[in-house]
Design an enzyme around this catalytic site. Structure first.
Site, short mmCIF file in Angstrom:
data_model
loop_
_atom_site.label_atom_id
_atom_site.label_comp_id
_atom_site.label_asym_id
_atom_site.label_seq_id
_atom_site.Cartn_x
_atom_site.Cartn_y
_atom_site.Cartn_z
N SER A 202 34.47 49.30 27.94
CA SER A 202 34.54 50.74 28.11
C SER A 202 33.24 51.27 28.72
O SER A 202 32.87 50.87 29.83
CB SER A 202 34.87 51.38 26.76
OG SER A 202 35.39 52.66 26.92
N ASP A 308 46.30 50.55 30.14
CA ASP A 308 45.15 51.32 29.67
C ASP A 308 45.26 52.75 30.21
O ASP A 308 45.11 52.98 31.41
CB ASP A 308 43.85 50.67 30.14
CG ASP A 308 42.61 51.25 29.46
OD1 ASP A 308 42.68 52.39 28.96
OD2 ASP A 308 41.58 50.57 29.45
N HIS A 339 43.75 50.00 25.91
CA HIS A 339 42.28 49.91 25.94
C HIS A 339 41.82 48.97 24.82
O HIS A 339 41.31 49.40 23.78
CB HIS A 339 41.72 51.32 25.75
CG HIS A 339 40.32 51.52 26.20
ND1 HIS A 339 39.90 51.34 27.50
CD2 HIS A 339 39.22 51.92 25.51
CE1 HIS A 339 38.62 51.63 27.60
NE2 HIS A 339 38.17 51.98 26.40
#
Length: 657
Positions: A202, A308, A339
């Protein structure tokens, strides 16, 4: 791979002897009489319990908080003690993050912990437990403005990138480090050989991308997991807003109390430089790593979930393509998750592959990882296939045309050009989205225009990113557009719309590497969370029609005037099975995934000037085979099928990890 499940640690003397033997193997001259064969894998020969644990504050050369002193960032270090005593230098695995105190890392949201003297105790994730005994140092960096670092978080800009780059430079002897946040004694990384690999998920992955495009010496590889490649594309899709806020909100969520007090000027720049109108500004240019891909000197092992909806898949697609254009050594894993970290959906294979990757690029072992197939793609939950390259070899762009069908409001999709004069209309309904449209694709509904092939007679693979060009006439001065590709047919997929975005967390734990009381190296097991569906949306694109004539600046639309716009479909890799149908849906606001426009327009598509350009493996011949003859039979499952639940409003980075 070593999975620790309660086995006692080896005695200290045994570890020292093993380390000495490993050193002799490393210094043996290849080809000399009696020389040991070249090692192909680092082994856990060093003590984790007796590793050096320390913090160094590295001077970034910036003064983001305006206090008149250069900002220092905290680099917490765990490294084996034995190599330095033997006069050997070792490589580094680094994760630079804003999350170590605010939000935590990994599936269990682990945070850093410290002892009474401020020395690091718990390092989140398994990198230290697994790799320190194998002769690596693990360095976890607090981005400027977070946890124990000075300065201000600037959400992907110079401060974020310099926070990590400065530590890479310090590890290579090119920057200054100190024993304290202010004052303190100078300290050098005389134990480091200068080889650094950056990893993270991320925001952490995003920082790795940003550091890579600086071309900093010593950065040998990066492993970005679900990383952003251009911050504009995190907040907007061709002018359409993906969230109702900007980067200032992210900064507020992660910055330390001191930064919150002292960084008002940086916050204002984030607000002023990121207007919510979708226009491109200098702030976005600074945070666009794709444009500088030619400067990347590190290898890249890219990992992303194809569902995602936080860091959406455009990010990996455009980054991958840019790296390919510049000949960067690379590898890719694509899962069916949202994610999610690969440690939580393919744990054993992930640790083994990552071990090989770091051994090759940081320790120089000839283990063949750079010659292995480039791509691993998840075809069904926990079922993976490999490809020599990605996109799949033999993939070519093929144009498909939408046209009116035999039933009013239900269109067809094929290779023949559409006759002039055919149109389709829909009215934006911000309460509906891709799940609603897909479920009603065979019915005339007012909020979408849908077009489908007949049932396929052979599987059809789409690998890469496509486009949909539309000519649309709006009824109001503002309009947003969505285009999605849908696999119409029954399947069992990962439940990417669930709380775990495709995984469930079990109660039992397994241990990965060595551990201590304060950092056990043990993590809860996970399993695939699956859902039976009757359709799967596998690629998406969004845009603001007001940016059609000027991609960098939006303009009010003239009602009744046609506009032509090409929507960029996000990268994916999906096989539509025989018996299923491929659908293209064009609509307005995709509920929960983009924000609605100021008005509620009706849009009329000129179908003769609307087409999809899709990456089909096998090109036009594969499409011809899949759309000819008698459809294959779709075997019933005996279960009532529904579409996957509508995606929730996607979490932004601090809440989506």
């Amino acid at each position: 791979m070593t999975i620790r499940t309660g086995t006692p640690h080896p005695p200290w003397k045994t570890l020292v002897l093993s380390a000495a033997l490993a050193l002799l193997a490393l210094v043996a001259v290849p080809g000399s009489a009696g020389a040991a064969p070249a090692p192909r894998e680092s082994k856990p020969v060093y003590s984790y319990a007796h590793a050096v644990r320390e913090t160094v504050w590295v001077d970034t050369g910036l003064d983001g908080d305006g206090d008149g002193r250069p900002d220092r960032v905290a680099a917490d270090i765990v490294r084996p003690a034995e190599p330095a005593r033997q006069g050997r230098r070792i490589p580094v695995i680094m994760d630079a993050s804003p999350y170590y105190s605010c939000c935590g890392r990994g599936n269990e949201s682990q945070k850093k912990t410290y002892d009474a003297q401020g020395r690091p105790v718990q390092f989140p994730l398994f990198y230290d437990n697994y790799f320190v005994p194998r002769g690596y140092a693990t360095v976890l960096v607090d981005l400027a403005g977070t946890n124990r670092s000075d300065g201000c978080i600037d959400v992907g800009g110079r401060s974020d990138v310099q926070s990590a780059k400065a530590v890479v430079d310090w590890l290579g002897g090119r920057a200054r480090g100190y024993t304290a946040r202010s004052g303190g004694k100078p300290v050098t990384a005389d134990w480091s050989n200068g080889n650094t690999g950056m990893i993270g998920k991320s925001w952490d992955a995003t920082v790795a991308n940003g550091v890579a495009v600086t071309g900093v010496p010593g950065l040998k590889t990066i492993v970005p997991i679900a990383g952003i490649s251009s911050w504009y594309d995190y907040y907007f899709a061709q002018g359409a807003p993906l969230y109702d806020g900007g980067p200032d909100g992210l900064a507020s969520a992660v910055e330390s109390p001191g930064a919150h007090k002292n960084c008002a000027a940086v916050q204002k720049k984030l607000v002023d430089g990121a207007p919510r109108n979708g226009d491109w500004t200098d702030l976005w240019t600074e945070r666009d790593y794709v444009r500088n891909a030619d400067k990347v000197r590190a290898s890249v092992f890219l990992v992303h979930g194809m569902q995602d909806l936080n860091v959406r898949t455009k990010h990996f697609g455009q980054w991958w393509d840019a790296l390919a254009r510049h000949g960067v050594q690379r590898k890719i894993w694509l899962s069916q998750t949202g994610h999610v970290d690969p440690f939580d959906y393919r744990r054993a294979d992930w640790v083994r592959t990552l071990h090989q990757w770091f051994d090759h690029y940081l320790m120089g072992y000839d283990n063949g990882i750079e010659r292995a197939p480039m791509a691993d793609v998840e075809r069904a939950p926990d079922t993976w296939r490999t490809d020599a390259r990605w996109p799949a070899p033999g993939t070519a762009a093929v144009t498909l045309h939408p046209r009116t069908g035999t039933t009013a409001g239900v269109g067809a999709l094929g290779t023949r050009p559409t006759p002039a004069g055919q149109t389709a209309s829909f009215t934006d309904d911000p309460q509906l989205g891709e799940a609603d449209w897909s479920a009603a694709v065979d019915r005339a509904t007012p909020a979408k225009a849908g077009f489908t092939t007949g049932p396929l007679t052979a599987p059809l693979r789409l690998s890469g990113a496509g486009t949909v060009t539309v000519t649309a006439t709006p009824s109001t001065t503002s309009a947003h557009l969505t285009a999605v590709l849908v696999d119409l047919g029954p399947d069992t997929i990962r439940n990417y719309g669930g709380d775990g975005e495709g995984i469930v967390t079990r109660g039992n734990s397994t241990c990965w590497g060595a551990g201590t009381t304060g950092d056990t190296g043990c993590f809860k097991e996970t399993a695939a969370d699956t859902s039976k569906v009757d359709h799967t949306v596998f690629s998406r694109g969004w845009a603001d029609l007001g940016h059609a004539t000027d991609p960098q600046h939006g303009h009010p639309l003239t009602p009744g005037k046609p506009y032509t716009l090409t929507l960029q479909l996000a990268a994916s890799d999906h096989i539509v099975p025989a018996g299923h149908r491929l659908a293209l849906i064009v609509a307005g606001t995709d509920a929960h995934l983009i924000d609605p426009p100021a008005s509620r327009p009706t849009l009329t598509l000129d179908l003769a000037r609307t087409a999809a350009r899709l990456p089909l493996t096998g090109g036009a011949p594969a499409l011809a085979r899949a759309t000819a003859g008698t459809p294959a039979t779709v075997h019933p499952t005996g279960t009532a099928l529904t579409g996957i639940a509508p995606p929730p409003a996607p979490s932004r980075l601090p809440h989506g990890d």
